[in-house]
Design a protein around this motif. Sequence first.
Motif, short mmCIF file in Angstrom:
data_model
loop_
_atom_site.label_atom_id
_atom_site.label_comp_id
_atom_site.label_asym_id
_atom_site.label_seq_id
_atom_site.Cartn_x
_atom_site.Cartn_y
_atom_site.Cartn_z
N HIS A 190 -5.88 -4.10 -5.38
CA HIS A 190 -5.63 -2.83 -6.05
C HIS A 190 -4.41 -2.10 -5.50
O HIS A 190 -4.09 -1.01 -5.93
CB HIS A 190 -6.84 -1.90 -5.91
N ALA A 193 0.81 -1.22 0.00
CA ALA A 193 0.00 0.00 0.00
C ALA A 193 0.84 1.27 0.00
O ALA A 193 0.34 2.35 -0.29
CB ALA A 193 -0.95 0.01 1.21
N GLU A 194 2.14 1.14 0.33
CA GLU A 194 3.00 2.31 0.40
C GLU A 194 4.00 2.39 -0.76
O GLU A 194 4.80 3.32 -0.83
CB GLU A 194 3.74 2.31 1.75
N ASP A 203 -11.07 -2.73 6.49
CA ASP A 203 -12.00 -2.21 5.49
C ASP A 203 -12.81 -3.40 4.98
O ASP A 203 -12.26 -4.31 4.35
CB ASP A 203 -11.22 -1.56 4.35
N CYS A 235 -13.87 -7.60 -6.94
CA CYS A 235 -14.20 -6.19 -6.68
C CYS A 235 -15.69 -5.94 -6.81
O CYS A 235 -16.29 -5.24 -6.00
CB CYS A 235 -13.41 -5.30 -7.65
N ARG A 285 -4.24 -1.37 -2.25
CA ARG A 285 -4.70 -0.69 -1.03
C ARG A 285 -4.67 -1.67 0.14
O ARG A 285 -4.73 -2.87 -0.05
CB ARG A 285 -6.12 -0.16 -1.23
N PRO A 286 -4.61 -1.15 1.36
CA PRO A 286 -4.62 -2.06 2.51
C PRO A 286 -6.03 -2.56 2.80
O PRO A 286 -7.00 -1.84 2.61
CB PRO A 286 -4.11 -1.18 3.65
N SER A 287 -6.14 -3.79 3.26
CA SER A 287 -7.41 -4.27 3.79
C SER A 287 -7.44 -4.16 5.30
O SER A 287 -8.49 -4.21 5.93
CB SER A 287 -7.66 -5.73 3.36
N SER A 328 -12.56 -4.13 1.10
CA SER A 328 -11.24 -4.62 0.70
C SER A 328 -10.99 -6.03 1.24
O SER A 328 -10.42 -6.88 0.55
CB SER A 328 -10.15 -3.68 1.20
N HIS A 365 -3.73 -7.18 2.29
CA HIS A 365 -3.73 -6.38 1.07
C HIS A 365 -4.89 -6.75 0.16
O HIS A 365 -5.22 -7.92 0.00
CB HIS A 365 -2.42 -6.61 0.29
N ASP A 366 -5.51 -5.73 -0.46
CA ASP A 366 -6.51 -6.04 -1.49
C ASP A 366 -5.80 -6.11 -2.84
O ASP A 366 -4.58 -6.00 -2.92
CB ASP A 366 -7.68 -5.05 -1.48
#
Length: 580
Positions: free
Chosen positions: A560, A246-247, A417, A527, A562-564, A420, A557-558
Amino acid sequence: MGRIRVLSDTVADQIAAGEVVERPASVVKELVENSLDAGSYTIAVELEDGGRALIRVSDDGVGMDREDAVLALDRHATSKISSTTDLIGVATYGFRGEALPSVASVSLLELESAAASSEATAAGEGTKVVSRGGRIEKVEPVARNQGTTVTVKRLFFNTPARRKFLKSQRSETRAAVQALTVLALARLDVSFSLVSDSRTLLTAPRVSAVADRVAALFGRQLAAQLLPVDYANGPISIRGFVQRPAEAKSSGRKAHLFVNGRPFRDPFLIRAAENGYRATIPAGVRPTLFLAIGIPGDRVDVNVHPAKLEVRFRDKMFIERAVEEAVRDALRPLEAAVRMVGLDRDAAGTDDRQFVGSVPDQRSGFPGRREDAGTYGTLGLALDGPPASVAAYGRKFLQVFDTYILFETPAGIAIVDQHSAHERVLYERAMAELKAGGGAAQRLLLPLTVDLEPPELEAVEQNQEQLNAIGFEVEGFGGQSVVIHAVPNPHPRFDARRCFEELVADLAHGRLEGLNRLERFAATYACRAAIKAGQTLDHGEVRDLLHRLLACELPPHDVHGRPSIVQLPLSELERRFGRA
């Protein structure tokens, strides 16, 4: 006759220099490597005009007496090897005996050195050798302590054509800093500094933790984004750090490889490491990587490049697979979840041993491989047993804003999330079903008729097998319509028509590029089929979702990038409330 001639020593030396000395940064690399091989613990580099006017490398290593100092400027004079058998598993940075004579042949060079065991050294006396274009002009005593200083002036003064190819002062300085940075990553037990035109550009004091060296070289923000890699497969070990998905960014990444303590370049291994991020980052994102490979010396050949920038592995495919698996393993634990800003400096780990590792059974860079890698102790939740086992730990779950799930962990608070998280669950389930040839589907009492645009109809035809595998039983209905007889059932709120329409629209317009066809299909389906933000879940649904997320290969992690899951450490809470 007479067309073949033997080159003069001067021309031969300058040709050899062209292989070893490309720019000032090459000189910095070679001289610093010599200092490391000399057992130095403090190495200082000085530059003027990007290295064009002056490069000086000073160390506190074992030094040389008068005889060795003079001999060091001869081609192929080396203390590192004496026979061809020494080339197998050579552990030193330099061994060809080309660096000093190559640099000397294209510069004005001064070497000052004093040996540890010399009687003259005990009296504070060393040796100074002055060379011009590779020819020794002066050898005289000099007052100095143990160690060596090499000063290179007017690089390429006698090869003006090569001097013209040098870049700007800023570019050459940056390259020299980069060369020293790589070696500083390899040796935590050595203090490094670089001063350019009276400005200090790099300071890396001796440290015991990799995170501290990374922080000194690249800043604590990057150090806090890194995850430890600790992998072993037979005689091969891979240790180091990789960036949280995510970073990771599309630019500015750092990618450094080491084998048995030696920095090297290999775009195929970098690509293998990136493959370990599969389905956690979008196309175009390049994560930062610091990976050290430990391998028996007879399985790698370091003598394949004049500047020692490349190596050759006996089993390249095995190493590539190991690198990919090592990165994948690092992304699995819930410790890989993003931590909130303002966190402890230990986010990247605080291991107190060498980063680069070494050959197995010698000095090791990291602790032994975790035996409990199959469980996720951060959450205190086991993966075995039915979903109800989650409640056995007495954790309290709370859904907030109908989007996020909060619960206490031994280390703080985990925030999930829900979309996610469910997306990760459905993606991995869909991939398993696609590989197995199909999963469960629910037949409809009243089939659905869906009207589609021509590109969407084509997407249905191209992905018919995959649609069937995840549960959509579809057939043409004439014109631009299709009939759906069966659908998947991922959750009670599943809207089959909406999911199908959005899925084929995404497939028709080629979204989620960067994955292979099956992965892209599974990610698109996940998704569209996952529960959405804003949907209220009851306690049982929350518990079931968390359990299924924890059973995934990559729960934090998802698909995309992004973090889950986001972690709020207890230490951060205590700091914020003044309890720390």
